[in-house]
Design a protein around this motif. Structure first.
Motif, PDB file in Angstrom:
ATOM      1  N   LEU A 191     125.751 -54.656 -12.762  1.00 21.15           N
ATOM      2  CA  LEU A 191     124.599 -53.898 -13.239  1.00 21.15           C
ATOM      3  C   LEU A 191     124.445 -52.670 -12.356  1.00 21.15           C
ATOM      4  CD1 LEU A 191     122.018 -56.717 -13.982  1.00 21.15           C
ATOM      5  CD2 LEU A 191     122.677 -54.935 -15.604  1.00 21.15           C
ATOM      6  N   LYS A 192     124.201 -51.527 -12.975  1.00 20.02           N
ATOM      7  CA  LYS A 192     124.130 -50.265 -12.231  1.00 20.02           C
ATOM      8  C   LYS A 192     122.898 -49.481 -12.666  1.00 20.02           C
ATOM      9  CE  LYS A 192     125.716 -46.400 -10.162  1.00 20.02           C
ATOM     10  NZ  LYS A 192     125.772 -46.217  -8.689  1.00 20.02           N
ATOM     11  N   GLU A 193     122.116 -49.020 -11.702  1.00 15.99           N
ATOM     12  CA  GLU A 193     120.973 -48.164 -11.997  1.00 15.99           C
ATOM     13  C   GLU A 193     121.308 -46.737 -11.589  1.00 15.99           C
ATOM     14  OE1 GLU A 193     117.458 -45.787 -11.256  1.00 15.99           O
ATOM     15  OE2 GLU A 193     118.791 -46.546  -9.684  1.00 15.99           O
ATOM     16  N   TRP A 198     119.363 -48.075 -16.678  1.00 12.37           N
ATOM     17  CA  TRP A 198     120.208 -49.197 -16.299  1.00 12.37           C
ATOM     18  C   TRP A 198     121.446 -49.253 -17.177  1.00 12.37           C
ATOM     19  CZ3 TRP A 198     119.709 -52.566 -12.244  1.00 12.37           C
ATOM     20  CH2 TRP A 198     118.517 -52.486 -11.512  1.00 12.37           C
ATOM     21  N   PHE A 199     122.576 -49.594 -16.552  1.00 13.05           N
ATOM     22  CA  PHE A 199     123.853 -49.667 -17.238  1.00 13.05           C
ATOM     23  C   PHE A 199     124.561 -50.964 -16.862  1.00 13.05           C
ATOM     24  CE2 PHE A 199     122.728 -45.283 -16.563  1.00 13.05           C
ATOM     25  CZ  PHE A 199     123.043 -44.645 -17.755  1.00 13.05           C
ATOM     26  N   SER A 206     140.704 -55.670 -21.590  1.00 10.41           N
ATOM     27  CA  SER A 206     141.419 -55.288 -20.365  1.00 10.41           C
ATOM     28  C   SER A 206     141.031 -53.904 -19.850  1.00 10.41           C
ATOM     29  CB  SER A 206     142.938 -55.342 -20.564  1.00 10.41           C
ATOM     30  OG  SER A 206     143.332 -56.650 -20.939  1.00 10.41           O
ATOM     31  N   LYS A 207     139.982 -53.287 -20.395  1.00  7.37           N
ATOM     32  CA  LYS A 207     139.532 -51.983 -19.919  1.00  7.37           C
ATOM     33  C   LYS A 207     138.049 -52.050 -19.564  1.00  7.37           C
ATOM     34  CE  LYS A 207     142.825 -49.181 -22.589  1.00  7.37           C
ATOM     35  NZ  LYS A 207     142.978 -48.083 -23.578  1.00  7.37           N
ATOM     36  N   TYR A 208     137.657 -51.204 -18.610  1.00  9.66           N
ATOM     37  CA  TYR A 208     136.249 -51.135 -18.235  1.00  9.66           C
ATOM     38  C   TYR A 208     135.491 -50.239 -19.205  1.00  9.66           C
ATOM     39  CZ  TYR A 208     137.223 -53.334 -13.732  1.00  9.66           C
ATOM     40  OH  TYR A 208     137.585 -54.217 -12.745  1.00  9.66           O
ATOM     41  N   ILE A 209     134.309 -50.694 -19.594  1.00 11.63           N
ATOM     42  CA  ILE A 209     133.417 -49.869 -20.400  1.00 11.63           C
ATOM     43  C   ILE A 209     132.037 -49.896 -19.746  1.00 11.63           C
ATOM     44  CG2 ILE A 209     134.671 -50.231 -22.561  1.00 11.63           C
ATOM     45  CD1 ILE A 209     132.477 -52.257 -23.347  1.00 11.63           C
ATOM     46  N   THR A 210     131.262 -48.845 -19.969  1.00 11.05           N
ATOM     47  CA  THR A 210     129.906 -48.761 -19.432  1.00 11.05           C
ATOM     48  C   THR A 210     128.930 -48.675 -20.599  1.00 11.05           C
ATOM     49  OG1 THR A 210     130.641 -47.651 -17.415  1.00 11.05           O
ATOM     50  CG2 THR A 210     128.318 -47.429 -18.005  1.00 11.05           C
ATOM     51  N   LEU A 211     127.989 -49.611 -20.660  1.00  9.35           N
ATOM     52  CA  LEU A 211     127.019 -49.666 -21.745  1.00  9.35           C
ATOM     53  C   LEU A 211     125.614 -49.490 -21.190  1.00  9.35           C
ATOM     54  CD1 LEU A 211     128.418 -52.748 -23.721  1.00  9.35           C
ATOM     55  CD2 LEU A 211     128.948 -50.329 -24.092  1.00  9.35           C
TER      56      LEU A 211
END
Length: 336
Positions: A191-193, A198-199, A206-211
């Motif tokens: 979790l990223k602020e 917030w994301f 197999s790939k990173y995504i940011t939601l």
């Protein structure tokens, strides 16, 4: 479990042992008791060395944590408290301790409307009852920026629990560009602020995504899918970016920009990025350099400085900012 929490469990265990006057305690006995206590807390065997417990006893004897424990060795092998009523749990709270706890409560209280912190409400109330009773001023004097009406905050709990318990989730998500919502199965990692939003960083195919949490419409736990844990360290993953957008397999670039003399002090005291350094100073202002990925958040930051900033390098970014500013100017049909 963090090392300092392990230490506190060992201190408490040693304290409980030495308060028991019905048996004698050797160093080996204390080691076994600490090992058993850590196993009970963690559910797995934790190695406790002889040296570790010796250092614990030394720390408890000292003023380092305020214990000053009256521990003595008798018959060259047994440990005991020489004061019958002593316990590290009876250490009085000092005025300095009360002041520090009071300030911490004021800060934590500002998160009271986040569901993630609701379970702390009882703890905070008990702290307030005991700490505030000795304080005349209950008014919070530290204010943190927050947006309590931001959409998606209700998903913090379920994502946090999914990461903690290694669960795969299905997210119903609609980006700003999408015409309708869609479902995606992901392995949440972090979790990223950022900038009061917030994301969630997740692994998908197999790939990173940011939601963004404010674009989520629902989350469902998928119990039957094995979870993939990449043990993402946020400090490392985000070390080369401003914001949350990380370009995979792309090296960070040097970005050189000039801030006019009036605004340079603000950028010096609040850097764009930890890599920021001053490389030149002229009558026109101060030239800074950062090493980051080029992303949307960086552009927004630059544009926010308006006419007080000039991007010097790389040329691609300079041209991109130029065209965005020109488009903005063209929207204003103002006679000079």
């Amino acid at each position: 479990m963090a090392a300092n929490k392990n230490a506190l469990i060992r201190y408490k265990t040693i304290d409980q042992c030495l308060r028991n006057k019905f048996r004698q305690w050797t160093l080996d006995d204390l080691i076994d008791a600490c090992s058993d206590a850590l196993y009970e807390y963690e559910g797995k065997d934790v190695y406790v060395s002889k040296r570790t417990v010796q250092l614990d006893i030394q720390t408890m004897r000292s003023d380092k944590l305020g214990y000053n424990a009256p521990i003595e060795v008798y018959q060259r092998k047994y440990y005991q408290y020489i004061e019958d009523e002593y316990s590290i749990m009876n250490i009085p709270v000092t005025d300095k301790d009360i002041k520090v706890m009071n300030e911490a409560i004021q800060i934590l209280r500002q998160f009271k409307d986040f569901s993630l912190f609701k379970e702390m409400d009882g703890v905070l109330q008990r702290l307030e009852d005991s700490v505030y009773s000795s304080q005349e001023n209950h008014r919070a004097i530290i204010h943190l920026e927050k947006n309590e009406r931001l959409k998606g905050l209700e998903y913090i709990d379920i994502i946090y629990e999914a990461i903690q318990h290694k669960k795969v989730i299905e997210v119903t998500y609609q980006s700003f560009k999408a015409r309708k919502a869609s479902q995606m199965t992901v392995h949440p990692q972090l979790l990223k602020e950022f900038n009061n939003r917030w994301f969630m960083l997740a692994l998908s195919k197999s790939k990173y995504i940011t939601l963004a949490l404010d674009r989520m419409q629902g989350i469902e736990i998928k119990e039957n899918i094995p979870y993939i844990d990449n043990e993402v360290d946020g400090d490392i993953y985000y070390q080369d970016v401003v914001g949350v957008t990380v370009a995979e397999n792309v090296k960070p670039q040097k970005v050189i920009f000039r801030i006019d003399a009036k605004n340079a002090p603000y950028v010096s005291t609040k850097p764009f990025h930890p890599s920021q350094k001053e490389i030149d100073k002229t009558d026109l202002g101060v030239v800074f350099e950062i090493k980051v990925h080029l992303n949307f958040e960086l552009e927004r930051l630059i544009l926010g400085f308006g006419d007080s900033i000039e991007v010097l390098k790389p040329n691609f970014l300079r041209k991109r900012i130029y065209h965005k500013l020109k488009t903005a100017v063209d929207q204003y049909d103002v006679e000079v």
